[in-house]
Scaffold this active site. Structure first.
Site, short mmCIF file in Angstrom:
data_model
loop_
_atom_site.label_atom_id
_atom_site.label_comp_id
_atom_site.label_asym_id
_atom_site.label_seq_id
_atom_site.Cartn_x
_atom_site.Cartn_y
_atom_site.Cartn_z
N HIS A 85 -58.63 79.29 20.48
CA HIS A 85 -59.58 78.30 20.98
C HIS A 85 -60.87 78.30 20.19
CE1 HIS A 85 -62.17 81.36 22.86
NE2 HIS A 85 -61.05 81.98 23.20
N CYS A 129 -58.26 86.68 23.36
CA CYS A 129 -57.93 85.46 22.61
C CYS A 129 -58.42 85.53 21.17
CB CYS A 129 -58.57 84.26 23.30
SG CYS A 129 -57.95 83.96 24.97
#
Length: 193
Positions: A153, A169
């Site tokens: 992301h 992440c």
């Protein structure tokens, strides 16, 4: 003979500079994120480890992403091999938060919302759901992996790129994730090393 002596005034001046300069640099980063991103990439490209997709995958499939948590870089190869790109990333803060192995892109979203996982809520009870927007930790675009709660992301906080700063992440500058998002089909194979 001309001897330099260090006075109290010199020490106070040096201490003031040590406090002011980092704050000035942070303010400049907040005001000019695109320029910061370009400068960051120029300064750190030499630290990225070179990779060949053949060392990690048997074929390119629809496309291939290799996220290198050591050199903090994401490598992308298109399915036909004509396009290769490399992006600086943020990576998980600790080994316990780092998942390694093979997966794929299963879903993509522009303007993602964010809900903390159960383990995040346990560690950070004040973390709450965030709708899309400038405070959202997933930035402007998100590509969800086959592993639950793991995402590639963007981030609005450019200070995180190039650091161990995520909760698991892989984060990119918002402009980088927007570019990657456009060229990456669902089903792209991913390996985190």
């Amino acid at each position: 003979m001309n001897k330099k002596t260090i006075t109290r005034r010199h020490l106070l001046g040096a201490a003031a500079a040590a406090v002011v300069l980092p704050a000035t640099a942070r303010a400049q980063m907040a005001l000019q994120p695109a320029e910061v991103e370009d400068d960051f990439t120029r300064r750190n490209v030499s630290s990225f480890a070179a990779h060949d997709w053949r060392d990690h995958f048997s074929d390119l499939g629809k496309g291939t992403i290799l996220a290198d948590t050591v050199s903090r870089a994401l490598h992308y190869w298109s399915g036909d091999g004509s396009d290769y790109r490399i992006y600086p990333t943020s990576v998980p803060k600790t080994e316990e938060l780092t998942k390694r192995g093979y997966t794929e892109i299963v879903r993509k979203k522009v303007g993602p919302d964010w809900t903390p996982t159960a383990s995040q809520r346990e560690r950070f009870p004040d973390w709450k759901y965030m709708p899309p927007g400038p405070d959202n930790p997933l930035g402007t675009h998100a590509m969800y992996l086959g592993w639950p709660a793991y995402v590639i992301h963007g981030t609005h906080d450019t200070r995180k790129i190039g650091r161990r700063s995520s909760d698991g992440c892989i984060g990119l500058f918002n402009s980088s994730i927007a570019e990657l998002f456009e060229i990456t089909p669902i089903g792209t194979q991913v390996r985190l090393i």
